[in-house]
Structures are given as structure tokens and as C-alpha cells.
Design a protein around this motif. Structure first.
Motif, mmCIF file in Angstrom:
data_model
loop_
_atom_site.group_PDB
_atom_site.id
_atom_site.type_symbol
_atom_site.label_atom_id
_atom_site.label_comp_id
_atom_site.label_asym_id
_atom_site.label_seq_id
_atom_site.Cartn_x
_atom_site.Cartn_y
_atom_site.Cartn_z
ATOM 1 N N VAL A 36 0.841 -1.203 0.000
ATOM 2 C CA VAL A 36 0.000 0.000 0.000
ATOM 3 C C VAL A 36 0.874 1.250 0.000
ATOM 4 N N PHE A 37 1.888 1.256 0.876
ATOM 5 C CA PHE A 37 2.785 2.408 0.952
ATOM 6 C C PHE A 37 4.225 1.892 1.034
ATOM 7 N N PRO A 38 4.896 1.783 -0.106
ATOM 8 C CA PRO A 38 6.274 1.269 -0.090
ATOM 9 C C PRO A 38 7.284 2.340 0.338
ATOM 10 N N ILE A 39 8.268 1.928 1.114
ATOM 11 C CA ILE A 39 9.390 2.799 1.499
ATOM 12 C C ILE A 39 10.676 2.075 1.147
ATOM 13 N N PHE A 40 11.549 2.736 0.413
ATOM 14 C CA PHE A 40 12.813 2.130 0.006
ATOM 15 C C PHE A 40 13.955 2.743 0.809
ATOM 16 N N ILE A 41 14.743 1.888 1.471
ATOM 17 C CA ILE A 41 15.929 2.351 2.208
ATOM 18 C C ILE A 41 17.140 2.167 1.297
ATOM 19 N N PRO A 42 17.844 3.238 0.983
ATOM 20 C CA PRO A 42 18.976 3.102 0.067
ATOM 21 C C PRO A 42 20.127 2.328 0.690
ATOM 22 N N PRO A 43 20.876 1.566 -0.114
ATOM 23 C CA PRO A 43 22.068 0.894 0.421
ATOM 24 C C PRO A 43 23.123 1.924 0.801
ATOM 25 N N LEU A 44 24.005 1.562 1.702
ATOM 26 C CA LEU A 44 24.998 2.507 2.214
ATOM 27 C C LEU A 44 25.888 3.058 1.104
ATOM 28 N N ARG A 45 26.179 2.261 0.083
ATOM 29 C CA ARG A 45 27.050 2.740 -1.005
ATOM 30 C C ARG A 45 26.425 3.898 -1.772
ATOM 31 N N ASP A 46 25.090 4.071 -1.645
ATOM 32 C CA ASP A 46 24.403 5.164 -2.342
ATOM 33 C C ASP A 46 24.272 6.416 -1.490
ATOM 34 N N HIS A 47 24.725 6.360 -0.244
ATOM 35 C CA HIS A 47 24.761 7.596 0.568
ATOM 36 C C HIS A 47 26.021 7.570 1.438
ATOM 37 N N ARG A 48 27.155 7.441 0.751
ATOM 38 C CA ARG A 48 28.446 7.358 1.432
ATOM 39 C C ARG A 48 28.754 8.597 2.273
ATOM 40 N N GLU A 49 28.164 9.750 1.890
ATOM 41 C CA GLU A 49 28.446 10.976 2.641
ATOM 42 C C GLU A 49 27.974 10.901 4.088
ATOM 43 N N ASP A 50 27.107 9.905 4.404
ATOM 44 C CA ASP A 50 26.652 9.719 5.785
ATOM 45 C C ASP A 50 27.609 8.861 6.610
ATOM 46 N N ILE A 51 28.609 8.263 5.962
ATOM 47 C CA ILE A 51 29.506 7.340 6.668
ATOM 48 C C ILE A 51 30.256 7.999 7.818
ATOM 49 N N PRO A 52 30.840 9.218 7.650
ATOM 50 C CA PRO A 52 31.528 9.839 8.800
ATOM 51 C C PRO A 52 30.614 10.017 10.019
ATOM 52 N N GLU A 53 29.371 10.420 9.773
ATOM 53 C CA GLU A 53 28.421 10.596 10.878
ATOM 54 C C GLU A 53 28.083 9.261 11.531
ATOM 55 N N LEU A 54 27.942 8.225 10.717
ATOM 56 C CA LEU A 54 27.680 6.890 11.254
ATOM 57 C C LEU A 54 28.860 6.391 12.076
ATOM 58 N N ILE A 55 30.075 6.645 11.589
ATOM 59 C CA ILE A 55 31.282 6.245 12.331
ATOM 60 C C ILE A 55 31.313 6.932 13.684
ATOM 61 N N ALA A 56 31.041 8.248 13.683
ATOM 62 C CA ALA A 56 31.034 9.006 14.944
ATOM 63 C C ALA A 56 29.988 8.440 15.908
ATOM 64 N N HIS A 57 28.831 8.046 15.367
ATOM 65 C CA HIS A 57 27.765 7.478 16.198
ATOM 66 C C HIS A 57 28.202 6.147 16.817
ATOM 67 N N PHE A 58 28.830 5.285 16.023
ATOM 68 C CA PHE A 58 29.253 3.979 16.531
ATOM 69 C C PHE A 58 30.406 4.112 17.524
ATOM 70 N N LEU A 59 31.278 5.100 17.313
ATOM 71 C CA LEU A 59 32.348 5.360 18.288
ATOM 72 C C LEU A 59 31.744 5.791 19.627
#
Length: 448
Positions: free
Chosen positions: A306-329
Motif C-alpha cells: 500500500v505504501f512502499p518505502i525504500f531504504i537506500p544501500p549505504l554505497r548510495d549515501h556514502r556521505e553519511d559514513i563519517p556521521e555513522l562512524i562518529a555514532h558507533f564510536l
């Protein structure tokens, strides 16, 4: 559990007897000798329980009850009286009294009622705190990702959350589909009710049928007692069907029936049970291809999609990786400078087949290997370490007159911004640093 209790009675001896008995249980007890004094005392402090006589000069126990409930709805009131009547009891309970004791009463009975009130209050506070923690944990603000693709996904979540529509979350393994499902639930009108998840790929057909719809005693070998299924447990709330593309065609038929009719029948049962549930499903499978091969029912697909939501793979939003790294640290109680910027640069160039889950696991592994030292490229997994080794080097000729490091940094930043079309996240990626580091450098260079 200890509480703060106010005792109000114009019989001073009664006040002191109750105070002494409750203080033996380590409660903090204050006393007042009439309704007016009791209200003044209550107004100057916070109390868990008020124990008040009904008949008193001035303001009586009903007036005290009304004042307490208007001032602090969570404070419970126990009324005492030697003049019992059904009318008084009904009025007291209607106005919010917890209970009504007739003098003379057993002090053990009073202490038991106080204990029950405090235990109930503790459970209520714990429940509220748990819900607040869940709401914070699964709020959109706490889901990492400022890239354009992630922002578009957040907008879709916010649009559908307040509706009761069925949602189908699509995305590769490790992208965080359950996290998004939880966020939708927490933003929905059903957030106070249960969120029940089931991994459809982890169970056999027989077990999955029992898990989803429940079973009656004796329905099959080993069914020694009646069991409610996940749909019943989620009544009023949300059910999350993870890996819905992995269920058998036989279960698909039964699932479709429940989604269409909002009713189910337990395995081995005859009673039709109504359920009020919002359904969120997720899959990493190509359901369209499965429909063509007739391994996934077309009617169920349209009921779920009824309402599809697509989550992009990480390779398609690499610019978020530094923020994700900081979060996991931070999650592992490590400072952001724990990791060498060259490692961040290498991680941003990796293709991430396992997506965010793979990134989190690698960060945790490197934290363990590094110990108290900085995370450097030497402890990167082999498949990522090669990216560091193959990075091109830049040869910079230093003139005899010398060179300004600040000017070199400015030129590098300007060139990166130009190449990235002004996008600071992409510029930081090109420079092999975090976006925060880029902002810090730009601020410093502007001051120099």
C-alpha cells in the motif's frame, strides 16, 4: 519501596499512631491535624500518598481529596472514617479515592494498601521511562543520515506514520529496516500499544503459522497449552513482518485472509478472533520477480504494498559514513578522534555489501584491536586495507622561499568544494576527512 506520606486527622493520637507504624517501614511521614492544615502541607511538598480522615472541622476529607487530585493526579488518597455509609464510599471512589477504611482498622491492612500504591506507582514510572527511552531511541532525529536520499526516506516515514496504512519497507540486508519500522510505530497513534516483530525467515512453516496466529491446546504434537499468536499480542498496536518474502505460499494465503478480514483463527481452533493491528512488512527480496515465478502471491503483494518505502544501500549515501562512524564510536564510549582520517576516507570508498550493519561490526572490531591506540589503516579488514594502499599520492614541490600551510589547506578545500559543486559532505569525502573536520578547518582558516 519507600514513599512520602501525609496523614491528616483531627484526632492527634490517631495521626501519631499511623505515623509511627509507617515509619517502621522506612516511609517519610508528615502529619496535619485538620483539612486546612493538611492542604497547606500538601501544597508545600510532594507526596506519594495522602491518608485523611473524612469528618474533620473546616475542610473535610472529600475537600482534601478534591484538592489533592486537582493538584497531583498521580498522588493516591486513602480515606478513613468511623461513620461508614455506602453513600460516602461511593462519593469518595467517584472523586478518585484509592480506598476507603472504616475505623477502627487493622494497621497491617493500611500498610498493605500503602505498599500496593507505591509498587503500582513504581511500575507506572518505569513504564513511562521505558516508553520515553523507546520513543527517543526510535525517533527520526536519532536515525543517522543527512544525505538527500535519507532525507527523502524520512519524509516518506513522516507522511505515513500518522495514517493506518500498511507499509512495505524495501532494502538490502543491514540497511536498518526494523529501525524504520520502529520509528513509524513510535510516530503513530498506536505508539502506546505493542510493537511485535517476527522474523519470517527464521522459522519453519509450521512454527511460523503457530507464531503468527497462535494455536489451541492439542493442535499438534507438543502443543501442551493454548498459545496466543503475534497478531493477537499486537492487538491495538503494530506487527512487523520481517523478511516477508521468505514465507511459504500456504502461509501467504492465511496471512492474506487476516489482512483482509482483520480476523484470525488459531491453529486447531474454531473460534474467530478479531484483531485490530497495523501491519508493517519488510523484505530484501525481489517480490516482483517472485510474483512472475509464482512463489509470492500477487494479491498479497498488493495488500502489503500500500505504501512502499525504500531504504537506500549505504554505497548510495556514502556521505553519511563519517556521521555513522562518529555514532558507533560514541555508542562504544570512544572519542571521535579515535579514528585516523585516512581510515575514514578508506571506509567511504568501500562498497559495503553488508551495509550499515557491516560498518558497525567493523568499527567495533577495530575498537577492540586498537585498544587504547588510534584506529589506523593497519587494522582495517584486508578487503578495505587495499583501498588505502591504492590511493594516489600527491607530489607537492616546495619552493626555496617556503610555503604557507594555511594557503595549501585553503586551496585544497576550495578545489574540493569546486569539484563537489559546493556540497560540503562530498568535499569532505574527496579530502578524506569528516564533514565536521572540514567545518572546523574552514572556521580556523577564516580566523587566520
Amino acid at each position: 519501596m519507600f514513599g512520602k506520606i501525609l496523614v491528616i486527622d483531627n484526632e492527634k493520637r490517631m495521626c501519631h499512631v499511623i505515623k509511627a507504624a509507617l515509619e517502621l517501614d522506612k516511609h517519610d511521614v508528615e502529619i496535619a491535624y485538620d483539612g486546612d492544615a493538611g492542604i497547606r502541607t500538601f501544597a508545600n511538598s510532594e507526596f506519594d500518598v495522602v491518608i485523611t480522615d473524612l469528618k474533620m472541622p473546616g475542610k473535610d476529607g472529600i475537600a482534601v481529596l478534591e484538592y489533592v487530585k486537582n493538584s497531583s493526579a498521580e498522588t493516591e488518597v486513602i480515606l478513613m472514617t468511623a461513620y461508614a455509609s455506602a453513600q460516602n464510599a461511593v462519593e469518595a471512589m467517584r472523586k478518585g479515592a484509592y480506598d476507603y477504611l472504616i475505623k477502627p482498622f487493622d494497621m497491617i491492612e493500611l500498610k498493605l494498601k500503602v505498599k500496593q500504591i507505591l509498587e503500582k506507582r513504581k511500575l507506572t514510572v518505569e513504564n513511562v521511562n521505558l516508553k520515553n527511552r523507546l520513543r527517543d531511541k526510535f525517533s527520526l532525529e536519532n536515525i543517522i543520515g543527512q544525505s538527500e536520499s535519507m532525507q527523502k526516506m524520512y519524509q516518506m516515514v513522516e507522511k505515513v506514520a500518522t495514517r493506518d496504512a500498511t507499509v512495505l519497507i524495501r532494502g538490502e540486508s543491514g540497511t536498518g529496516k526494523e529501525l524504520i519500522a520502529q520509528a513509524i510505530h513510535q510516530l503513530s497513534p498506536r505508539s502506546e500499544k505493542a510493537f511485535i516483530g517476527v522474523n519470517c525467515a527464521a522459522l519453519t512453516e509450521t512454527l511460523l503459522e503457530s507464531e503468527l496466529f497462535g494455536h489451541e491446546k492439542g493442535a499438534f504434537t507438543g502443543a501442551e497449552k493454548q498459545k496466543r499468536g503475534r497478531f493477537e499480542l499486537a492487538d491495538g498496536g503494530t506487527i512487523f513482518l520481517d523478511e516477508v518474502g521468505d514465507i511459504s505460499t500456504a502461509i501467504q494465503v492465511k496471512l492474506l485472509r487476516v489482512l483482509q478480514s482483520k480476523e484470525l483463527m488459531r491453529v486447531g481452533g474454531e473460534q474467530i478472533i478479531p484483531v485490530d493491528v497495523r501491519t508493517i512488512a519488510a523484505t530484501n527480496r525481489n517480490l516482483e520477480q517472485m510474483m512472475k515465478s509464482e512463489t509470492f502471491r500477487e494479491d498479497l503483494y498488493y495488500r502489503l504494498n500500500v505504501f512502499p518505502i525504500f531504504i537506500p544501500p549505504l554505497r548510495d549515501h556514502r556521505e553519511d559514513i563519517p556521521e555513522l562512524i562518529a555514532h558507533f564510536l560514541k555508542k562504544n564510549e570512544q572519542p571521535e578522534h579515535k579514528i585516523d582520517p585516512r581510515v575514514v576516507s578508506a571506509l567511504m570508498k568501500y562498497h559495503w555489501p553488508g551495509n550499515i550493519r557491516e560498518l558497525e561490526n567493523i568499527i567495533e572490531r577495530m575498537i577492540i584491536l586498537a585498544g587504547d591506540d588510534t584506529i589506523t589503516s593497519e587494522i582495517l579488514p584486508p578487503q578495505i586495507r587495499g583501498i588505502v594502499d591504492t590511493q594516489p599520492s600527491i607530489s607537492l614541490e616546495i619552493p626555496d622561499s617556503g610555503i604557507s600551510i594555511a594557503k595549501v589547506e585553503r586551496d585544497l578545500i576550495n578545489n574540493a568544494l569546486k569539484k563537489a559543486g559546493g556540497n560540503k559532505s562530498k568535499a569532505a569525502q574527496l579530502l578524506g576527512i569528516t564533514r565536521r573536520k572540514l567545518y572546523s578547518m574552514m572556521e580556523r582558516l577564516n580566523r587566520e
